[in-house]
Design an enzyme around this catalytic site. Structure first.
Site, PDB file in Angstrom:
ATOM      1  N   SER A  50       0.820  -1.227   0.000  1.00 50.08           N
ATOM      2  CA  SER A  50       0.000   0.000   0.000  1.00 50.08           C
ATOM      3  C   SER A  50       0.844   1.263   0.000  1.00 50.08           C
ATOM      4  CB  SER A  50      -0.926   0.022   1.218  1.00 50.08           C
ATOM      5  OG  SER A  50      -1.663  -1.154   1.330  1.00 50.08           O
ATOM      6  N   HIS A  54       3.470   4.000   8.143  1.00 49.59           N
ATOM      7  CA  HIS A  54       2.427   4.123   9.163  1.00 49.59           C
ATOM      8  C   HIS A  54       2.795   5.146  10.215  1.00 49.59           C
ATOM      9  CE1 HIS A  54      -0.008   0.973   7.533  1.00 49.59           C
ATOM     10  NE2 HIS A  54       1.047   0.172   7.443  1.00 49.59           N
ATOM     11  N   LYS A 258      -5.340  -4.493   8.673  1.00 51.56           N
ATOM     12  CA  LYS A 258      -5.712  -3.122   9.024  1.00 51.56           C
ATOM     13  C   LYS A 258      -6.987  -2.711   8.295  1.00 51.56           C
ATOM     14  CE  LYS A 258      -1.006  -1.734  10.050  1.00 51.56           C
ATOM     15  NZ  LYS A 258      -0.320  -2.961   9.575  1.00 51.56           N
ATOM     16  N   ARG A 319       1.804 -11.127   1.827  1.00 51.05           N
ATOM     17  CA  ARG A 319       2.526 -10.845   3.070  1.00 51.05           C
ATOM     18  C   ARG A 319       3.218 -12.116   3.545  1.00 51.05           C
ATOM     19  NH1 ARG A 319      -2.649  -9.109   3.053  1.00 51.05           N
ATOM     20  NH2 ARG A 319      -3.157  -6.946   3.514  1.00 51.05           N
ATOM     21  N   ILE A 343       8.613 -10.608   7.789  1.00 48.47           N
ATOM     22  CA  ILE A 343       8.459  -9.141   7.777  1.00 48.47           C
ATOM     23  C   ILE A 343       7.158  -8.775   7.061  1.00 48.47           C
ATOM     24  CG2 ILE A 343       9.609  -6.950   7.330  1.00 48.47           C
ATOM     25  CD1 ILE A 343      11.249  -8.729   9.145  1.00 48.47           C
ATOM     26  N   SER A 345       3.400  -6.585   7.292  1.00 49.82           N
ATOM     27  CA  SER A 345       3.121  -5.195   7.619  1.00 49.82           C
ATOM     28  C   SER A 345       3.257  -4.998   9.128  1.00 49.82           C
ATOM     29  CB  SER A 345       1.702  -4.844   7.165  1.00 49.82           C
ATOM     30  OG  SER A 345       1.455  -3.496   7.398  1.00 49.82           O
ATOM     31  N   CYS A 408       6.293   8.347 -22.622  1.00 49.75           N
ATOM     32  CA  CYS A 408       5.013   8.004 -21.981  1.00 49.75           C
ATOM     33  C   CYS A 408       4.174   9.273 -21.886  1.00 49.75           C
ATOM     34  CB  CYS A 408       5.269   7.416 -20.592  1.00 49.75           C
ATOM     35  SG  CYS A 408       3.773   7.197 -19.613  1.00 49.75           S
ATOM     36  N   CYS A 448       3.455   3.397 -24.767  1.00 46.14           N
ATOM     37  CA  CYS A 448       4.911   3.566 -24.602  1.00 46.14           C
ATOM     38  C   CYS A 448       5.697   2.259 -24.506  1.00 46.14           C
ATOM     39  CB  CYS A 448       5.212   4.433 -23.378  1.00 46.14           C
ATOM     40  SG  CYS A 448       4.749   3.687 -21.821  1.00 46.14           S
TER      41      CYS A 448
HETATM   42  C1  LIG Z   1      -0.833  -5.982   0.049  1.00 46.91           C
HETATM   43  C2  LIG Z   1       0.242  -5.517   0.996  1.00 46.91           C
HETATM   44  C3  LIG Z   1       0.207  -4.215   1.485  1.00 46.91           C
HETATM   45  C4  LIG Z   1       1.193  -3.787   2.374  1.00 46.91           C
HETATM   46  N1  LIG Z   1       1.183  -2.485   2.767  1.00 46.91           N
HETATM   47  C5  LIG Z   1       2.149  -2.034   3.608  1.00 46.91           C
HETATM   48  C6  LIG Z   1       2.165  -0.668   3.983  1.00 46.91           C
HETATM   49  O1  LIG Z   1       1.397   0.134   3.493  1.00 46.91           O
HETATM   50  N2  LIG Z   1       3.088  -0.283   4.884  1.00 46.91           N
HETATM   51  C7  LIG Z   1       3.975  -1.149   5.436  1.00 46.91           C
HETATM   52  O2  LIG Z   1       4.748  -0.738   6.306  1.00 46.91           O
HETATM   53  N3  LIG Z   1       4.036  -2.454   5.039  1.00 46.91           N
HETATM   54  C8  LIG Z   1       3.147  -2.902   4.122  1.00 46.91           C
HETATM   55  N4  LIG Z   1       3.174  -4.188   3.694  1.00 46.91           N
HETATM   56  C9  LIG Z   1       4.280  -5.065   4.135  1.00 46.91           C
HETATM   57  C10 LIG Z   1       5.581  -4.743   3.383  1.00 46.91           C
HETATM   58  O3  LIG Z   1       5.376  -4.661   1.991  1.00 46.91           O
HETATM   59  C11 LIG Z   1       6.605  -5.847   3.696  1.00 46.91           C
HETATM   60  O4  LIG Z   1       6.684  -6.001   5.093  1.00 46.91           O
HETATM   61  C12 LIG Z   1       7.991  -5.551   3.172  1.00 46.91           C
HETATM   62  O5  LIG Z   1       7.967  -5.141   1.826  1.00 46.91           O
HETATM   63  C13 LIG Z   1       8.866  -6.802   3.338  1.00 46.91           C
HETATM   64  O6  LIG Z   1      10.128  -6.567   2.773  1.00 46.91           O
HETATM   65  P1  LIG Z   1      11.186  -7.743   2.643  1.00 46.91           P
HETATM   66  O7  LIG Z   1      12.445  -7.104   2.199  1.00 46.91           O
HETATM   67  O8  LIG Z   1      11.215  -8.523   3.910  1.00 46.91           O
HETATM   68  O9  LIG Z   1      10.577  -8.742   1.572  1.00 46.91           O
HETATM   69  P2  LIG Z   1      10.652  -8.759  -0.043  1.00 46.91           P
HETATM   70  O10 LIG Z   1      10.424  -7.429  -0.630  1.00 46.91           O
HETATM   71  O11 LIG Z   1       9.738  -9.840  -0.504  1.00 46.91           O
HETATM   72  O12 LIG Z   1      12.153  -9.145  -0.339  1.00 46.91           O
HETATM   73  C14 LIG Z   1      12.662 -10.443  -0.195  1.00 46.91           C
HETATM   74  C15 LIG Z   1      13.557 -10.712  -1.379  1.00 46.91           C
HETATM   75  O13 LIG Z   1      14.248 -11.931  -1.183  1.00 46.91           O
HETATM   76  C16 LIG Z   1      14.450 -12.514  -2.457  1.00 46.91           C
HETATM   77  N5  LIG Z   1      14.772 -13.930  -2.278  1.00 46.91           N
HETATM   78  C17 LIG Z   1      13.971 -14.930  -1.842  1.00 46.91           C
HETATM   79  N6  LIG Z   1      14.646 -16.097  -1.808  1.00 46.91           N
HETATM   80  C18 LIG Z   1      15.909 -15.823  -2.224  1.00 46.91           C
HETATM   81  C19 LIG Z   1      17.079 -16.622  -2.416  1.00 46.91           C
HETATM   82  N7  LIG Z   1      17.082 -17.944  -2.170  1.00 46.91           N
HETATM   83  N8  LIG Z   1      18.217 -16.015  -2.870  1.00 46.91           N
HETATM   84  C20 LIG Z   1      18.241 -14.676  -3.141  1.00 46.91           C
HETATM   85  N9  LIG Z   1      17.134 -13.883  -2.977  1.00 46.91           N
HETATM   86  C21 LIG Z   1      16.001 -14.449  -2.523  1.00 46.91           C
HETATM   87  C22 LIG Z   1      13.131 -12.269  -3.163  1.00 46.91           C
HETATM   88  O14 LIG Z   1      13.261 -12.373  -4.565  1.00 46.91           O
HETATM   89  C23 LIG Z   1      12.787 -10.856  -2.682  1.00 46.91           C
HETATM   90  O15 LIG Z   1      13.212  -9.857  -3.598  1.00 46.91           O
HETATM   91  C24 LIG Z   1       2.220  -4.670   2.801  1.00 46.91           C
HETATM   92  C25 LIG Z   1       2.255  -5.972   2.294  1.00 46.91           C
HETATM   93  C26 LIG Z   1       1.292  -6.387   1.380  1.00 46.91           C
HETATM   94  C27 LIG Z   1       1.360  -7.764   0.813  1.00 46.91           C
END
Ligand SMILES: Cc1cc2nc3c(=O)[nH]c(=O)nc-3n(C[C@H](O)[C@H](O)[C@H](O)COP(=O)(O)OP(=O)(O)OC[C@H]3O[C@@H](n4cnc5c(N)ncnc54)[C@H](O)[C@@H]3O)c2cc1C
Length: 494
Positions: A50, A54, A258, A319, A343, A345, A408, A448
């Site tokens: 989103s 927060h 939420k 998530r 990790i 939200s 674009c 584009c």
């Molecule tokens: C619909 C939705 C709405 C949300 N809205 C909010 C919001 O408004 N505000 C907020 O604070 N949070 C929000 N969140 C939560 C937030 O998006 C996440 O908590 C956050 O992006 C997690 O980041 P990350 O780096 O842990 O995960 P990711 O961004 O998923 O990164 C993990 C990475 O690891 C890589 N990976 C996996 N396995 C391997 C491997 N074996 N080798 C190398 N790389 C690998 C993947 O390709 C990926 O790029 C939302 C989540 C969702 C689904």
């Protein structure tokens, strides 16, 4: 004879958590490698959310999520000042639609106060109406929290990664971690990691692999948790509705989410969503008629004029929910192996504080932190032609004709911005879109896409048939004798 090169830290996963940690570690004299299995960083859940930083009042202060939410919010201000990505503190209104919801307003406000979130006030109906005239008459009361903001999450992740790389971190994309050797007899021996490209020795590994962090922990022999997926569908409405709401509107939360929010995005569209549905398929990012029906029914309770016919794009993110329902952070029974898992939200919000937490955890495990005096916090911010005053646009176009050529038309993105994005590392159509907004407007790339692909192929010196939407096998062009190349797959719309 010298031994194998041993890294200080390998971060697995280039989402918001991995890149923010990488940039924090770049402040010290350390040899850091970030491994990302996708074609570009930020293509996991960090691009499909989103986009809300927060206010700090939402998560329970007795959890890690709650403890890191507010300091994370504060951390984003510093990152924005250094890197200049889109982030605006538009504030949030947590609204009650019935008197039964008043205790929830009390509880969340008290939670925010306990965490030190400043500026929260209670609004009555008249104040709500004066600030947000399009909200339903059924909204009876609200908590106003000015510290909440909207961010361009993909732009932020890309610039944070770029800053980490400028400061010496090796960012390796298209390179998945595939295995970790079992512990050696010598307890001081480095961990040995494998990717399809190489074998890597390192003193520390941080597991920031998002939805697949449980698999990576199992590779290290410390699979003490599981990650399940909880899908959220989001719908973007046409820019002509800009101003419908000017702050983020939150309903009172449910046990697992939420609720459906109405968000004025940084770029001037309105976003409604997300849903919260358990899914067995961690890669299921399809939107559904049921999801849309749920989102719009809930959104109309808050703003009755919201209409599905204004949707210009839709997407879903999944998530990463750990069985504890909390972040899984810190050292494990495997020496040198540190988790940044589960990790969900508010993980985007908390990311800067998660990075600080992890740096402290690594230091307590023996990583020596000697600060560099040549760390450069800023990166040169890409030009955003569309937001410049007329005189500046004319000056740029006179100086460089590529600024006079629009690629674009919906988002007013010029050829100069596209080529700059390619030079800064865009390798896929989505990478270009997230860096420049080309293809994010009303026509969703109808005009584009072809030009973007031509510029990508030309600049990268590859064939059009080599290009993908988002890496892997998301090919866009079929190689057919005599026929002009045709885009065959548009895939997800954003
Ligand atoms: C619909 C939705 C709405 C949300 N809205 C909010 C919001 O408004 N505000 C907020 O604070 N949070 C929000 N969140 C939560 C937030 O998006 C996440 O908590 C956050 O992006 C997690 O980041 P990350 O780096 O842990 O995960 P990711 O961004 O998923 O990164 C993990 C990475 O690891 C890589 N990976 C996996 N396995 C391997 C491997 N074996 N080798 C190398 N790389 C690998 C993947 O390709 C990926 O790029 C939302 C989540 C969702 C689904």
């Amino acid at each position: 004879m010298t031994g194998p090169h041993v890294r200080d830290v390998v971060i697995v996963g280039g989402g918001v958590v991995g890149v923010t940690l990488a940039r924090q570690l770049a402040r010290y004299h350390l040899d850091v490698l970030l491994l990302e299995r996708d074609a570009e960083v930020g293509f996991g859940v960090s691009k499909a959310n989103s986009g809300i930083i927060h206010s700090g009042m939402h998560a329970d202060p007795d959890t890690l999520k709650g403890q890191l939410e507010w300091p994370g919010n504060v951390g984003w201000l510093e990152l924005r000042d250094d890197l200049g990505f889109g982030f605006a503190q538009v504030g949030e209104l947590l609204v009650a639609l019935s008197e039964e919801e008043f205790p929830t307003l009390d509880a969340l406000e008290a939670q925010g106060e306990r965490k030190g979130v400043p500026g929260m006030t209670r609004w009555d109906q008249a104040t709500i109406r004066a600030h947000q005239p399009n909200l339903s008459r059924e909204v009876l009361a609200a908590v106003w929290a000015p510290t909440a903001g909207v961010i361009n999450p993909y732009e932020a992740v890309l610039l944070i990664a770029e800053s980490a790389a400028h400061n010496g971190v090796e960012v390796a994309t298209d390179e998945p971690l595939t295995a970790i050797d079992p512990p050696a007899d010598d307890p001081g021996a480095p961990l040995v990691l494998h990717t399809p490209q190489r074998r890597i020795a390192t003193r520390f590994v941080v597991n920031a692999a998002g939805l697949f962090a449980d698999e990576v922990a199992r590779m290290a022999g410390v699979g003490t948790f599981t990650i399940t997926g909880r899908k959220g569908e989001e719908y973007l409405l046409d820019r002509r509705l800009a101003g419908l709401v000017t702050s983020i509107i939150f309903p009172c939360p449910t046990a697992t989410s939420k609720g459906t929010l109405i968000t004025p995005t940084f770029d001037g569209t309105i976003m409604v969503g997300p849903t919260a549905e358990a899914t067995d398929d961690k890669l299921d990012t399809a939107t559904t008629p049921d999801g849309a029906a749920q989102v719009f029914a809930a959104a109309r309770r808050l703003v009755p004029t919201i209409d599905e016919r204004d949707v210009i794009a839709e997407f879903a993110g999944v998530r990463a929910v750990a069985d504890t329902e909390d972040f899984v952070l810190g050292p494990t029974a495997r020496r040198g192996f540190v988790n940044a898992a589960g990790i969900q939200s508010p993980g985007l919000t908390a990311a800067p504080a998660i990075a600080d937490h992890l740096v402290a955890a690594l230091a307590s495990e023996g990583l020596e932190l000697r600060e560099r005096d040549d760390f450069v916090p800023e990166v040169e911010h890409p030009v955003r032609f569309s937001v410049l005053p007329d005189e500046e646009q004319a000056e740029l176009a006179a100086r460089d004709p590529r600024f006079a050529r629009l690629v674009c038309r919906c988002e007013l993105v010029t050829e100069a911005e596209i080529t700059d994005a390619i030079d800064r590392g865009a390798r896929t159509l989505d990478g270009l879109k997230f860096r420049t907004r080309a293809g994010m407007g009303r026509c969703q790339g109808g005009f584009c896409t072809w030009h973007c692909l031509e510029l990508l192929a030309e600049r990268r010196g590859c064939a059009l048939t080599d290009l993908t939407k988002r890496g892997g096998d998301s090919w866009l062009i079929r190689d057919r004798d005599d026929a002009p190349p045709t885009p065959v797959e548009v895939g997800e719309r954003r």
